[in-house]
Design an enzyme around this catalytic site. Structure first.
Site, short mmCIF file in Angstrom:
data_model
loop_
_atom_site.label_atom_id
_atom_site.label_comp_id
_atom_site.label_asym_id
_atom_site.label_seq_id
_atom_site.Cartn_x
_atom_site.Cartn_y
_atom_site.Cartn_z
N HIS A 225 10.94 -96.67 88.18
CA HIS A 225 11.14 -97.75 86.38
C HIS A 225 12.41 -97.80 86.36
CE1 HIS A 225 9.49 -98.84 83.17
NE2 HIS A 225 8.97 -98.86 82.48
N HIS A 264 11.65 -107.45 91.21
CA HIS A 264 11.33 -107.12 89.89
C HIS A 264 9.25 -107.62 89.66
CE1 HIS A 264 10.29 -106.98 85.65
NE2 HIS A 264 11.31 -106.23 85.63
N ASP A 318 19.14 -102.86 86.37
CA ASP A 318 19.29 -101.03 86.90
C ASP A 318 20.64 -101.24 88.15
OD1 ASP A 318 17.90 -99.27 85.50
OD2 ASP A 318 15.59 -99.66 86.72
N1 CMC Z 1 14.41 -103.53 98.30
C1 CMC Z 1 13.79 -103.94 99.49
N2 CMC Z 1 12.51 -104.70 99.78
C2 CMC Z 1 11.78 -104.53 98.29
C3 CMC Z 1 12.22 -104.19 97.07
C4 CMC Z 1 13.37 -103.66 97.26
N3 CMC Z 1 14.17 -102.96 96.57
N4 CMC Z 1 11.88 -104.70 96.37
C5 CMC Z 1 10.45 -105.31 97.22
N5 CMC Z 1 11.04 -105.38 98.31
C6 CMC Z 1 10.09 -106.81 98.76
C7 CMC Z 1 8.55 -105.15 99.80
O1 CMC Z 1 8.68 -104.25 100.57
C8 CMC Z 1 7.52 -106.03 99.75
O2 CMC Z 1 7.90 -106.56 100.64
P1 CMC Z 1 6.12 -107.63 101.99
O3 CMC Z 1 6.01 -108.18 101.22
O4 CMC Z 1 7.37 -107.55 103.44
O5 CMC Z 1 5.07 -105.81 101.82
C9 CMC Z 1 7.92 -107.29 98.97
O6 CMC Z 1 8.77 -107.33 98.74
C10 CMC Z 1 6.96 -107.00 97.62
O7 CMC Z 1 7.11 -105.69 97.13
P2 CMC Z 1 6.59 -105.18 96.14
O8 CMC Z 1 6.76 -103.56 95.95
O9 CMC Z 1 4.76 -105.37 96.54
O10 CMC Z 1 6.75 -105.39 94.27
P3 CMC Z 1 6.34 -104.83 93.66
O11 CMC Z 1 6.13 -106.06 92.40
O12 CMC Z 1 5.79 -103.83 93.13
O13 CMC Z 1 7.94 -104.89 93.34
C11 CMC Z 1 9.43 -102.88 92.21
C12 CMC Z 1 8.20 -104.32 91.96
C13 CMC Z 1 10.48 -102.94 91.22
C14 CMC Z 1 8.21 -101.62 92.16
C15 CMC Z 1 9.91 -102.92 93.37
O14 CMC Z 1 10.72 -103.99 94.19
C16 CMC Z 1 11.05 -102.42 93.34
O15 CMC Z 1 10.72 -100.68 93.91
N6 CMC Z 1 12.22 -101.68 93.65
C17 CMC Z 1 13.38 -100.86 93.78
C18 CMC Z 1 13.58 -100.47 92.83
C19 CMC Z 1 13.47 -100.71 91.47
O16 CMC Z 1 14.38 -101.31 91.12
N7 CMC Z 1 13.27 -100.37 90.03
C20 CMC Z 1 13.91 -100.97 88.88
C21 CMC Z 1 13.03 -101.76 88.37
S1 CMC Z 1 13.51 -103.50 86.90
C22 CMC Z 1 13.71 -101.84 85.65
C23 CMC Z 1 12.43 -102.50 85.04
O17 CMC Z 1 12.21 -103.34 84.15
O18 CMC Z 1 11.70 -101.23 84.58
#
Ligand code: CMC
Length: 383
Positions: A225, A264, A318
């Protein structure tokens, strides 16, 4: 193993679950729009101030001149922290991350406010305004304490300028104030993200506003986050130069590592906040001589969109905010407290809105364990 739960409606991480109604903000993840009370974020970022946006989020309309004066005088009525809290922050920052110090500061202020055991709407509003008014001084004091420097107390009434002045001990330039104010506006509210949800869960128990904000800070701390911008900058500095971007990103993805500052839960297109911050990151990087850092970020963006754009993964807020804050002179460990300095207005507005039609948050989990009934075996007889 027997599955005990009868509930088949299950959304891991509450993904896609609608759990509240709101009139505050709308994240349009398909079209890449962020709306506060009907205003596009681009419009507010260009023309408004952080105080005005906070008023808008909280009370539903842009203030008139006298409403604005009344609002800011409430924010500034008691906007400093005392020496005792500064001492605590000095102790905390010796051993832990500034986010832990911030969490402690808000909890301390709640413990010291004798009105924090009143739970009617007027008391919650008063607590929120008082806490928000102190936030620039709290975060600036954490910055000072971390650097082993004395606290600075400014009489500047503007939220943004006061924070910058109390952080660095000098008046910010007009451009620095504009950039920082824009960053605060962009981070002020963002749907039911983890920290906002945490604040709402806490307030839904009819707890107090300090406790709601303490919960929010605790969940903003994590790298999935609010902690992502610090790690995104760290990654860019490790990559070092644009020509390394492709190789390093490929290796990280190969190891299934998440690239911080990308992806996201709601946006499946380019985050509109990142677009605005990218422009400022470029200008500041040029002004401060960090052009290689910015060019590396642009190259990482290109590589990531090439590799994962079809999956809906683009830069989020971010990714470029770290370059902006670094260029303004902040240590990376201050990035998430700065996020909180802004997001307090969203936590406050959403918790306050929720209280007007409160219902205790109480989801269920799907029980996957043994349903028994097992027979109790005394410890002496257990193998
Ligand atoms: N780098 C590489 N792969 C990614 C990323 C990333 N940053 N984000 C998502 N993916 C891939 C993930 O590996 C998965 O792949 P697969 O379907 O092959 O398993 C797919 O995309 C879906 O990912 P998820 O983690 O299930 O998706 P989510 O909806 O839970 O993700 C997230 C949201 C923000 C947790 C994630 O994108 C992430 O961990 N990003 C990096 C951390 C980050 O930048 N966080 C700040 C969020 S924005 C600030 C805010 O508004 O809070």
């Amino acid at each position: 193993m027997i599955t005990g739960s009868q509930n088949t409606d299950y959304a891991r991480g509450l993904e896609g679950v609608v759990a509240a109604e709101t009139r505050i903000g709308f994240v349009d993840g398909i079209n890449g729009r962020l709306v506060y009370r009907g205003y596009n974020i681009e419009e507010l970022a260009e023309s408004s101030t952080f105080e005005e946006v906070s008023y808008l989020l909280l009370y539903g309309k842009l203030p008139t001149k006298s409403e604005f004066t009344n609002f800011t005088s409430k924010l500034n009525a008691d906007n400093q922290i005392n020496d005792q809290l500064f001492k605590i922050l000095q102790e905390c920052t010796k051993s832990s991350h500034p986010m832990s110090a911030l969490r402690t500061a808000v909890s301390y202020l709640g413990a010291m406010d004798k009105n924090s055991n009143k739970f009617d709407l007027a008391a919650q509003e008063a607590m929120g305004l008082k806490l928000m008014g102190k936030f620039p001084s709290i975060v600036a004091a954490i910055n000072r304490a971390q650097q082993g420097k004395p606290i600075i107390r400014s009489t500047e009434p503007n939220y943004t300028a006061r924070f910058l002045e109390e952080s660095f001990g000098k008046k910010p330039t007009e451009f620095e104030t504009k950039v920082f104010r824009t960053a605060l506006i962009l981070h002020a509210d963002h749907g039911m993200n983890a920290s906002t949800f945490a604040s709402m869960v806490t307030i839904s128990t009819l707890s107090d506003m300090y406790s709601a904000v303490t919960s929010a800070i605790a969940s903003l701390k994590g790298p999935l986050h609010g902690g992502a911008n610090e790690q995104a900058l760290d990654m860019l500095e490790r990559i070092g130069t644009p020509k390394n971007a492709d190789k390093v990103i490929a290796e990280m993805l190969e190891k299934k590592e998440k690239i911080m500052g990308f992806g996201h839960r709601v946006y499946k297109v380019y985050d509109p906040r990142a677009k605005i911050l990218k422009g400022y990151a470029k200008k500041l990087a040029e002004d401060k001589g960090h052009t290689e850092l910015f060019e590396t970020a642009e190259e990482v963006e290109k590589v990531m969109i090439n590799k994962l754009g079809t999956k809906g993964i683009f830069p989020n807020v971010d990714f470029y905010s770290g370059i902006v804050y670094k260029s303004l002179g902040f240590d990376p460990t201050l990035f998430t407290p700065i996020f909180a300095l802004s997001r307090i207005s969203g936590w406050f507005a959403r918790s306050f809105e929720y209280l007007h039609d409160n219902r205790l948050f109480r989801p269920r989990s799907m029980y996957k364990g043994e349903v028994g009934p097992l027979k109790y075996i005394p410890i002496a007889d257990r193998r």
